[in-house]
Design a protein around this motif. Structure first.
Motif, PDB file in Angstrom:
ATOM      1  N   GLN A   1     -10.897  -1.858   6.583  1.00 43.85           N
ATOM      2  CA  GLN A   1     -10.473  -2.433   5.315  1.00 43.85           C
ATOM      3  C   GLN A   1     -11.584  -3.347   4.807  1.00 43.85           C
ATOM      4  OE1 GLN A   1      -7.002  -5.100   5.216  1.00 43.85           O
ATOM      5  NE2 GLN A   1      -6.377  -4.165   3.278  1.00 43.85           N
TER       6      GLN A   1
ATOM      7  N   TYR B   1      -8.897   2.302  11.301  1.00 43.01           N
ATOM      8  CA  TYR B   1      -9.110   2.194   9.866  1.00 43.01           C
ATOM      9  C   TYR B   1      -9.972   0.975   9.583  1.00 43.01           C
ATOM     10  CZ  TYR B   1      -5.681   5.714   8.426  1.00 43.01           C
ATOM     11  OH  TYR B   1      -5.010   6.894   8.201  1.00 43.01           O
TER      12      TYR B   1
ATOM     13  N   PHE C   1      -8.675  -2.051  11.719  1.00 41.44           N
ATOM     14  CA  PHE C   1      -7.336  -1.915  12.283  1.00 41.44           C
ATOM     15  C   PHE C   1      -7.262  -0.715  13.210  1.00 41.44           C
ATOM     16  CE2 PHE C   1      -4.907  -4.994   9.926  1.00 41.44           C
ATOM     17  CZ  PHE C   1      -5.608  -5.160   8.742  1.00 41.44           C
TER      18      PHE C   1
ATOM     19  N   PHE D   1     -10.019   5.606   6.453  1.00 44.96           N
ATOM     20  CA  PHE D   1      -9.865   6.279   7.741  1.00 44.96           C
ATOM     21  C   PHE D   1     -11.216   6.394   8.435  1.00 44.96           C
ATOM     22  CE2 PHE D   1      -8.517   9.331  10.808  1.00 44.96           C
ATOM     23  CZ  PHE D   1      -9.476  10.336  10.830  1.00 44.96           C
TER      24      PHE D   1
ATOM     25  N   PHE E   1      -5.102   6.011   1.993  1.00 41.30           N
ATOM     26  CA  PHE E   1      -4.473   4.850   1.383  1.00 41.30           C
ATOM     27  C   PHE E   1      -4.958   4.618  -0.041  1.00 41.30           C
ATOM     28  CE2 PHE E   1      -2.095   2.541   4.695  1.00 41.30           C
ATOM     29  CZ  PHE E   1      -2.397   3.333   5.788  1.00 41.30           C
ATOM     30  N   GLY E   2      -4.041   4.167  -0.871  1.00 42.02           N
ATOM     31  CA  GLY E   2      -4.388   3.738  -2.213  1.00 42.02           C
ATOM     32  C   GLY E   2      -4.945   2.328  -2.200  1.00 42.02           C
ATOM     33  N   PRO E   3      -5.333   1.818  -3.370  1.00 43.68           N
ATOM     34  CA  PRO E   3      -5.954   0.494  -3.462  1.00 43.68           C
ATOM     35  C   PRO E   3      -4.976  -0.652  -3.317  1.00 43.68           C
ATOM     36  CG  PRO E   3      -5.764   1.477  -5.616  1.00 43.68           C
ATOM     37  CD  PRO E   3      -5.315   2.515  -4.650  1.00 43.68           C
TER      38      PRO E   3
ATOM     39  N   PHE F   1       0.825  -1.193   0.000  1.00 40.55           N
ATOM     40  CA  PHE F   1       0.000   0.000   0.000  1.00 40.55           C
ATOM     41  C   PHE F   1       0.864   1.249   0.000  1.00 40.55           C
ATOM     42  CE2 PHE F   1      -4.251  -1.441   0.453  1.00 40.55           C
ATOM     43  CZ  PHE F   1      -4.242  -2.579   1.246  1.00 40.55           C
TER      44      PHE F   1
ATOM     45  N   GLY G   1     -10.355  -3.976  -0.230  1.00 40.00           N
ATOM     46  CA  GLY G   1      -8.938  -3.925   0.114  1.00 40.00           C
ATOM     47  C   GLY G   1      -8.391  -2.580   0.541  1.00 40.00           C
ATOM     48  N   GLU G   2      -9.018  -1.506   0.144  1.00 42.01           N
ATOM     49  CA  GLU G   2      -8.477  -0.180   0.445  1.00 42.01           C
ATOM     50  C   GLU G   2      -8.766   0.192   1.896  1.00 42.01           C
ATOM     51  OE1 GLU G   2      -9.140   2.258  -2.909  1.00 42.01           O
ATOM     52  OE2 GLU G   2      -9.058   4.126  -1.765  1.00 42.01           O
ATOM     53  N   LEU G   3      -7.769   0.717   2.596  1.00 39.09           N
ATOM     54  CA  LEU G   3      -7.993   1.126   3.983  1.00 39.09           C
ATOM     55  C   LEU G   3      -8.693   2.482   4.019  1.00 39.09           C
ATOM     56  CD1 LEU G   3      -5.046  -0.602   4.239  1.00 39.09           C
ATOM     57  CD2 LEU G   3      -5.567  -0.031   6.599  1.00 39.09           C
TER      58      LEU G   3
END
Lengths: 114, 114
Positions: free
Chosen positions: B39, B37, B91, B47, A105-107, A90, B43-45
């Motif tokens: 997910q 976070y 997370f 906030f 965050f990116g994918p 990531f 897949g992308e986290l």
């Protein structure tokens, strides 16, 4: 959509090879972070850049290196790849790189080493 | 040592139940930041919240609420009236001041069943 882009989405390569992962931060963000997510290690911070300069280093192997370019995009280079390097990588960005900043965050790029 | 512990590996609840995700952290720093976070399966986290060590006010945002207790080094997250869309890995992360490094817990996988 966080505004952080990562390419490629998936990468399959062989042991011993070298790959480059690319990240473009959100518009206006000066700081970029790289993380590795694997089943056995969880989410691990690798490295942070702020406005082109390295700011913090985490659990980044010597075989891995990164840089942030003048246009603020970043690349993570992984060399002499091993099976254990298979993971989701990531990239995240934040405005000023301060610890209180929210990171977006990116994918992710899924790397598979065969 | 600086560490984040999410002891609950996986939790399953039925829709509309309330659920609390636990986060316990360790740090010697007096100034630090805590984050949650999400997910999702994509897949992308994403906030959810940031809290600094000097602000022990609990926070509520819609169905989400957070309970920060310095005395027990905990920063727990409660989802009220859970929905299937809440199914994700959550997370908790710690950032000690001056380190710029996120220390993530191992995550809690929440499954909300219809």
């Amino acid at each position: 959509d966080s505004g952080v882009t990562q390419t490629p989405k998936h990468l399959i390569t062989a042991t011993g090879q070298r790959v480059t992962l690319r990240c473009s931060p959100r518009s206006g963000d000066l700081s970029v972070y790289w993380y590795q997510q694997s089943l056995d290690q969880g989410l691990q911070f690798l490295i942070q850049y702020y406005n082109g300069e390295e700011r913090a280093k985490g659990n980044i192997l010597e075989r891995f290196s990164a840089q942030q370019f003048p246009d603020l995009h970043s690349e993570l280079n992984l060399s002499s790849l091993e099976l254990g390097d298979s993971a989701l990588y990531f990239c995240a960005s934040s405005a000023m790189g301060h610890e209180a900043d929210t990171q977006y965050f990116g994918p992710g790029t899924r790397l598979t080493v065969l | 040592a600086q560490k984040v512990t999410q002891a609950q590996t996986e939790i399953s609840v039925v829709e509309k139940e309330d659920v609390t995700l636990d986060c316990v952290y360790e740090t010697r720093d007096t100034t630090y930041y805590l984050f949650w976070y999400k997910q999702p399966p994509s897949g992308e986290l994403v906030f959810l919240i940031r809290r600094n060590s000097f602000d022990e006010q609990n926070e509520i945002s819609g169905r989400y609420s957070w309970n920060f207790q310095k005395s027990t080094s905990s920063f727990n997250f409660t989802i009220t009236a859970s929905q299937v869309v809440d199914s994700a890995v959550y997370f908790c992360a710690l950032v000690p001041s001056g380190t710029y490094k996120y220390i993530f817990g191992t995550g809690t996988r929440l499954k909300v069943l219809a």
